[in-house]
Design a protein around this motif. Structure first.
Motif, PDB file in Angstrom:
ATOM      1  N   VAL A 145       0.857  -1.190   0.000  1.00 12.73           N
ATOM      2  CA  VAL A 145       0.000   0.000   0.000  1.00 12.73           C
ATOM      3  C   VAL A 145       0.890   1.237   0.000  1.00 12.73           C
ATOM      4  CG1 VAL A 145      -1.780   1.281   1.247  1.00 12.73           C
ATOM      5  CG2 VAL A 145      -1.873  -1.222   1.146  1.00 12.73           C
ATOM      6  N   THR A 146       0.744   2.056  -1.039  1.00 12.44           N
ATOM      7  CA  THR A 146       1.536   3.279  -1.172  1.00 12.44           C
ATOM      8  C   THR A 146       0.786   4.503  -0.662  1.00 12.44           C
ATOM      9  OG1 THR A 146       0.737   3.608  -3.433  1.00 12.44           O
ATOM     10  CG2 THR A 146       2.814   2.388  -3.153  1.00 12.44           C
ATOM     11  N   ASP A 147      -0.546   4.422  -0.614  1.00 19.59           N
ATOM     12  CA  ASP A 147      -1.363   5.531  -0.130  1.00 19.59           C
ATOM     13  C   ASP A 147      -2.621   4.943   0.510  1.00 19.59           C
ATOM     14  OD1 ASP A 147      -3.155   7.670   0.241  1.00 19.59           O
ATOM     15  OD2 ASP A 147      -2.501   8.682  -1.591  1.00 19.59           O
ATOM     16  N   LYS A 148      -2.621   4.890   1.833  1.00 15.22           N
ATOM     17  CA  LYS A 148      -3.721   4.244   2.559  1.00 15.22           C
ATOM     18  C   LYS A 148      -5.056   4.952   2.363  1.00 15.22           C
ATOM     19  CE  LYS A 148      -2.719   6.631   6.837  1.00 15.22           C
ATOM     20  NZ  LYS A 148      -2.325   6.575   8.203  1.00 15.22           N
ATOM     21  N   GLU A 149      -5.042   6.232   2.035  1.00 13.10           N
ATOM     22  CA  GLU A 149      -6.288   6.972   1.811  1.00 13.10           C
ATOM     23  C   GLU A 149      -6.923   6.628   0.459  1.00 13.10           C
ATOM     24  OE1 GLU A 149      -7.613   8.754   4.246  1.00 13.10           O
ATOM     25  OE2 GLU A 149      -5.844   8.432   5.504  1.00 13.10           O
ATOM     26  N   GLN A 150      -6.091   6.309  -0.529  1.00 16.58           N
ATOM     27  CA  GLN A 150      -6.578   6.011  -1.874  1.00 16.58           C
ATOM     28  C   GLN A 150      -6.830   4.520  -2.115  1.00 16.58           C
ATOM     29  OE1 GLN A 150      -7.276   8.366  -4.311  1.00 16.58           O
ATOM     30  NE2 GLN A 150      -6.993   9.786  -2.604  1.00 16.58           N
ATOM     31  N   PHE A 151      -6.161   3.671  -1.360  1.00 22.47           N
ATOM     32  CA  PHE A 151      -6.231   2.226  -1.557  1.00 22.47           C
ATOM     33  C   PHE A 151      -7.649   1.710  -1.374  1.00 22.47           C
ATOM     34  CE2 PHE A 151      -5.471  -2.086   0.439  1.00 22.47           C
ATOM     35  CZ  PHE A 151      -5.179  -2.729  -0.748  1.00 22.47           C
ATOM     36  N   GLN A 152      -8.109   0.942  -2.327  1.00 22.76           N
ATOM     37  CA  GLN A 152      -9.446   0.333  -2.280  1.00 22.76           C
ATOM     38  C   GLN A 152      -9.262  -1.169  -2.113  1.00 22.76           C
ATOM     39  OE1 GLN A 152     -11.034   1.739  -5.984  1.00 22.76           O
ATOM     40  NE2 GLN A 152     -11.084   3.852  -5.281  1.00 22.76           N
ATOM     41  N   SER A 153      -9.208  -1.603  -0.880  1.00 21.84           N
ATOM     42  CA  SER A 153      -8.784  -2.948  -0.535  1.00 21.84           C
ATOM     43  C   SER A 153      -9.621  -4.047  -1.189  1.00 21.84           C
ATOM     44  CB  SER A 153      -8.782  -3.112   0.988  1.00 21.84           C
ATOM     45  OG  SER A 153      -8.111  -4.274   1.354  1.00 21.84           O
ATOM     46  N   ALA A 154     -10.914  -4.063  -0.949  1.00 20.62           N
ATOM     47  CA  ALA A 154     -11.751  -5.152  -1.473  1.00 20.62           C
ATOM     48  C   ALA A 154     -11.749  -5.177  -2.995  1.00 20.62           C
ATOM     49  CB  ALA A 154     -13.169  -5.028  -0.929  1.00 20.62           C
ATOM     50  N   GLU A 155     -11.846  -4.023  -3.622  1.00 22.81           N
ATOM     51  CA  GLU A 155     -11.828  -3.956  -5.089  1.00 22.81           C
ATOM     52  C   GLU A 155     -10.482  -4.435  -5.631  1.00 22.81           C
ATOM     53  OE1 GLU A 155     -11.939  -0.631  -8.600  1.00 22.81           O
ATOM     54  OE2 GLU A 155     -13.254  -0.296  -6.876  1.00 22.81           O
ATOM     55  N   THR A 156      -9.407  -4.021  -5.010  1.00 21.86           N
ATOM     56  CA  THR A 156      -8.079  -4.448  -5.440  1.00 21.86           C
ATOM     57  C   THR A 156      -7.943  -5.962  -5.333  1.00 21.86           C
ATOM     58  OG1 THR A 156      -7.099  -2.338  -4.800  1.00 21.86           O
ATOM     59  CG2 THR A 156      -5.604  -4.223  -4.958  1.00 21.86           C
ATOM     60  N   GLY A 157      -8.401  -6.522  -4.226  1.00 22.40           N
ATOM     61  CA  GLY A 157      -8.340  -7.969  -4.045  1.00 22.40           C
ATOM     62  C   GLY A 157      -9.130  -8.724  -5.097  1.00 22.40           C
ATOM     63  N   LEU A 158     -10.300  -8.213  -5.442  1.00 23.60           N
ATOM     64  CA  LEU A 158     -11.117  -8.868  -6.457  1.00 23.60           C
ATOM     65  C   LEU A 158     -10.452  -8.777  -7.828  1.00 23.60           C
ATOM     66  CD1 LEU A 158     -13.740 -10.434  -6.833  1.00 23.60           C
ATOM     67  CD2 LEU A 158     -14.838  -8.261  -7.424  1.00 23.60           C
ATOM     68  N   ARG A 159      -9.857  -7.636  -8.129  1.00 18.47           N
ATOM     69  CA  ARG A 159      -9.151  -7.492  -9.418  1.00 18.47           C
ATOM     70  C   ARG A 159      -7.953  -8.441  -9.499  1.00 18.47           C
ATOM     71  NH1 ARG A 159     -11.156  -3.583 -12.522  1.00 18.47           N
ATOM     72  NH2 ARG A 159     -12.342  -1.899 -11.536  1.00 18.47           N
ATOM     73  N   LEU A 160      -7.224  -8.587  -8.396  1.00 14.06           N
ATOM     74  CA  LEU A 160      -6.097  -9.510  -8.363  1.00 14.06           C
ATOM     75  C   LEU A 160      -6.585 -10.955  -8.508  1.00 14.06           C
ATOM     76  CD1 LEU A 160      -3.057 -10.050  -8.006  1.00 14.06           C
ATOM     77  CD2 LEU A 160      -3.423  -9.896  -5.525  1.00 14.06           C
ATOM     78  N   LEU A 161      -7.648 -11.298  -7.822  1.00 19.01           N
ATOM     79  CA  LEU A 161      -8.232 -12.631  -7.917  1.00 19.01           C
ATOM     80  C   LEU A 161      -8.645 -12.934  -9.362  1.00 19.01           C
ATOM     81  CD1 LEU A 161      -9.230 -15.157  -6.366  1.00 19.01           C
ATOM     82  CD2 LEU A 161     -11.392 -13.951  -6.046  1.00 19.01           C
TER      83      LEU A 161
END
Length: 174
Positions: free
Chosen positions: A82-98
């Motif tokens: 995580v480079t920017d905790k305010e901008q990071f969209q955790s669940a969406e990022t995880g789904l895109r990686l999956l």
């Protein structure tokens, strides 16, 4: 969860508990690293970084879990940084990686069925069978993300009367 970095990526990478991909248990960085012996981690990181997702960078890593999935095997993996905790969209990022892993490794990737009642664990993690049964279909990824965003906005409205503080425009509470 050993560090605050683990907490930040948990919603993204807990999804791997419902797959045959190691979620990094048995390492010093659980949930920050995910991987499998068959993963093309360099190519995967390039594809993910090319998406330019907000607040995150993907680094290729190798690790050997001391317990849980792929115990004792060298796993090619991805470190979610995580480079920017305010901008990071955790669940969406995880789904895109999956989605990317499933697309790149259709013959190796699988859903984990470790539940006593036979219910795939990803269904429990995501609240329905939608991710498991549709993620591989064209346009399904964006449709799932859109529905999750709608659900999030609806939840924000439901919870609003119960908040003790209002959120300001900069993400702080006032």
């Amino acid at each position: 969860m050993p560090t605050i970095d683990t907490v930040r990526v948990y919603a993204a990478n807990c999804l791997y508990e419902g797959t045959n991909v190691s979620e990094g248990r048995g390492t010093t960085r659980p949930f920050e690293m995910i991987g499998a012996p068959w993963m093309q981690h360099q190519k995967l990181c390039e594809a993910m970084n090319d998406m330019k997702l907000p607040g995150v960078w993907f680094q290729p890593v190798t690790f050997t879990p001391s317990f849980k999935k792929h115990t004792g095997l060298l796993c090619n993996g991805v470190l979610t940084y995580v480079t920017d905790k305010e901008q990071f969209q955790s669940a969406e990022t995880g789904l895109r990686l999956l989605h990317q892993i499933q697309s790149m490794h259709p013959d190796d990737f699988d859903w984990y069925r470790g539940n006593e009642d036979g219910l795939p664990f990803i269904d429990i993690l995501t609240g329905s069978d939608r991710v498991r049964t549709t993620l591989h279909q064209p346009q399904a990824l964006e449709a799932i993300i859109a529905s999750w965003r709608e659900d999030c906005e609806a939840w924000k409205q439901i919870r609003k009367p119960y908040l003790l503080y209002e959120e300001t425009g900069d993400g702080r509470h006032g």
